[in-house]
Design a protein around this motif. Structure first.
Motif, PDB file in Angstrom:
ATOM      1  N   PHE A  67    -142.111  24.140 -48.551  1.00 17.25           N
ATOM      2  CA  PHE A  67    -142.395  23.965 -49.981  1.00 17.25           C
ATOM      3  C   PHE A  67    -141.196  23.374 -50.718  1.00 17.25           C
ATOM      4  N   PHE A  68    -139.988  23.746 -50.284  1.00 18.37           N
ATOM      5  CA  PHE A  68    -138.819  23.156 -50.937  1.00 18.37           C
ATOM      6  C   PHE A  68    -138.770  21.653 -50.696  1.00 18.37           C
ATOM      7  N   LEU A  71    -142.092  20.031 -52.595  1.00 19.51           N
ATOM      8  CA  LEU A  71    -142.215  20.149 -54.050  1.00 19.51           C
ATOM      9  C   LEU A  71    -140.922  19.847 -54.797  1.00 19.51           C
ATOM     10  N   ILE A  72    -139.762  19.974 -54.160  1.00 15.39           N
ATOM     11  CA  ILE A  72    -138.533  19.790 -54.932  1.00 15.39           C
ATOM     12  C   ILE A  72    -137.670  18.652 -54.375  1.00 15.39           C
ATOM     13  N   ILE A  76    -137.605  14.648 -55.742  1.00 16.82           N
ATOM     14  CA  ILE A  76    -136.404  14.248 -56.494  1.00 16.82           C
ATOM     15  C   ILE A  76    -135.801  12.980 -55.883  1.00 16.82           C
TER      16      ILE A  76
ATOM     17  N   THR B 187    -134.245  14.106 -63.416  1.00 17.61           N
ATOM     18  CA  THR B 187    -134.806  14.556 -62.135  1.00 17.61           C
ATOM     19  C   THR B 187    -134.088  15.811 -61.653  1.00 17.61           C
ATOM     20  N   GLY B 191    -135.897  19.303 -60.940  1.00 15.83           N
ATOM     21  CA  GLY B 191    -135.781  19.879 -59.600  1.00 15.83           C
ATOM     22  C   GLY B 191    -135.199  21.275 -59.642  1.00 15.83           C
ATOM     23  N   LEU B 198    -139.610  28.541 -57.868  1.00 12.92           N
ATOM     24  CA  LEU B 198    -139.927  28.896 -56.475  1.00 12.92           C
ATOM     25  C   LEU B 198    -139.134  30.121 -56.039  1.00 12.92           C
TER      26      LEU B 198
END
Lengths: 256, 280
Positions: A67-68, A71-72, A76, B187, B191, B198
């Protein structure tokens, strides 16, 4: 082409974010290793789980950190490259030279694919290493499908294949994000657009669920239980997104 | 200060994303209603998960608070605090005779008012959708309640739930503002904000595992150090009427945690926002 690749590669690493993301990601992977280290079972979903062993450790590690990546960190890096540079006007300095825009896009795509491969490979190496340190080795290991047992060598190939499929999903994400970054104006909107596309995919068709629920799709597909088409939509996203965006870049208004 | 607030308010509404979300609220409510209609088929009538016309506003808030409202807050705050500052648009505001502290509070106030407006519109849309899509029931069963409650009590409960949900959004917003102020690009802000969400989602799992490994005995309220856990179950625990839940003093704890988040992160963000050099 080689020079375009190099120039873009340098610009990617010049952004501090890339290196910091890698550091944070390694820290997250190690923390997740500790987290899995004290657990005795690995869960595929809410109902099925198997004992954690050295052989299947890396697969569950990928599930924890996926998921990191999806989604992140992935969005980015991709958005910074595809939209951030355009939005900030930095690409003007590149486009002053007589370079082909098609090739510029291809260079960006390839570089980001390599970066994603780097993140996935780091997870694999750490997962296999820490798995053998923390967990007992067994002669026969089963995954989601209890009827199929694997030897240690078979399990290694199984993990490698799962990682490869996850890499394909990341490539599909890369192509979709590239298209979104061309369509939408600013990095923030692009990010929101990606979240919307990943979540919206679930509502549009179950076959697009892999964009958000990649690991659960891979678990089922590898066990032979995935009922929807998998490879076709993945490759569809990769090639369609790539081709459409590439042509679009060529016809885009670069005066900004 | 009034004029400054007005200008911040207009700049927030200038964004298409704000209008888009406002228009999307009825759509979100309709999708949520569709989900709960399907869910009702598998849940018996007396269960707190069974959706009726009266409890639909609360159920709709439970379903969408964590993802939709947090992400909208993150996007709006990133626009307001990171994008405007780092792209230099804010220079035109700084030219005028306002202190940077005033700009900070005007931004905060504009965001808080906008979120309040979203909550009110969401509540009205949910009340209407509740009576359109679901059957009315004379009594309501709630989470963490021993007995069903009357519909009159349900109105107070709904308002309390929305109030606390709003307070929790102000809490996450404090963290997002702090992240937005220190980030050099939008960004990065997005993030880090998503990373915070999360990690907050993952924290209760880690806490429970830690509790199990060390043999338990840690206070249950430590779980609510995570803001998303407060949004997920904390508000219901806090408003609960059962004697068991009252013994934990949940309301006091959660209030303290929220106040702590808001005070620490807002103060830190204001400090950085006013002390960092403005010559961008």
């Amino acid at each position: 082409m080689m020079q375009l690749l190099q120039s873009d590669w340098q610009r990617i690493w010049k952004r501090k974010k890339t290196f910091v993301s890698l550091l944070i990601f390694v820290a997250i992977v190690l923390l997740d290793c500790l987290f899995l280290g004290v657990q005795s079972f690995g869960a595929f979903d809410n109902v099925s789980s198997v004992p954690l062993t050295a052989q299947n450790f890396s697969l569950f590690l990928l599930k924890e950190v996926s998921f990191f990546l999806v989604l992140i960190i992935g969005p980015i890096l991709m958005i910074d490259s595809f939209n951030g540079e355009y939005h900030g006007g930095q690409l003007r300095l590149v486009l002053i030279r007589p370079v082909s825009i098609l090739r510029l896009f291809a260079a960006k795509w390839i570089n980001l694919a390599v970066i994603m491969l780097l993140f996935v490979a780091v997870t694999f190496v750490i997962g296999e290493g820490v798995g053998h340190l923390l967990k007992p080795s067994v002669d026969s290991v089963v995954y989601l499908n209890p009827d199929r047992a694997y030897s240690p060598a078979g399990a290694f190939m199984y993990n490698l294949e799962s990682y490869g499929l996850f890499m394909l999903i990341l490539l599909a994400q890369l192509s979709v994000t590239a298209a979104l970054c061309t369509l939408l104006p600013s990095p923030i909107i692009c990010y929101l657009g990606w979240i919307g596309a990943a979540v919206g995919g679930l509502y549009v068709s179950d076959a697009l669920g892999f964009l958000l629920m990649g690991m659960s799709t891979i678990f089922q597909w590898m066990a032979g239980r995935y009922v929807h088409a998998f490879l076709l939509p993945v490759f569809g996203c990769i090639f369609l997104g790539f081709a459409v965006t590439m042509l679009w870049w060529n016809r885009r208004n670069w005066v900004k | 200060m009034r004029a400054l607030f007005h200008s911040e308010w207009e700049r927030l509404w200038k964004r298409k994303i704000a209008w888009l979300f406002l228009i999307a609220i009825p759509l979100i409510i309709a999708l949520t209603a569709k989900y709960y209609i399907g869910h009702n088929a598998s849940v018996p009538l007396g269960s707190p998960e069974h959706t009726t016309a009266e409890n639909f506003p609360v159920m709709a808030m439970i379903e969408q608070l964590i993802v939709v409202f947090n992400v909208v807050a993150l996007v709006l705050l990133t626009f307001s605090f990171t994008e405007e500052y780092r792209s230099g648009q804010l220079r035109l505001v700084m030219l005028r005779a306002y202190g940077s502290s005033q700009i900070f509070w005007a931004k905060w106030l504009a965001f808080a008012s906008m979120m309040a407006l979203f909550f009110v519109v969401y509540l009205f849309a949910a009340v209407v959708a509740g009576y359109v899509f679901f059957e009315s029931s004379p009594q309501q069963t709630l989470f963490y309640y021993d007995q069903p409650v009357s519909n009159g009590h349900m109105i107070g409960y709904t308002l309390g739930y929305y109030g606390m949900a709003y307070a929790s959004i102000v809490g996450t917003a404090a963290v997002f503002i702090a992240i937005g102020v220190i980030s050099r690009s939008s960004t990065a802000a997005i993030g880090l904000g998503m990373g915070f969400l999360l990690c907050s989602l993952g924290y209760p799992l880690i806490y429970e595992m830690f509790n199990r490994v060390t043999g338990g005995g840690w206070p249950a309220m430590l779980k609510y150090l995570s803001l998303t856990e407060i949004q997920f179950s904390g508000i219901a625990v806090m408003l609960s009427g059962s004697a068991a839940a009252r013994g934990w003093h949940a309301g006091l704890w959660i209030m303290l945690i929220l106040a702590g988040y808001i005070a620490v992160f807002t103060a830190a963000a204001r400090l950085v926002f006013t002390k960092s050099d403005r010559f961008i």
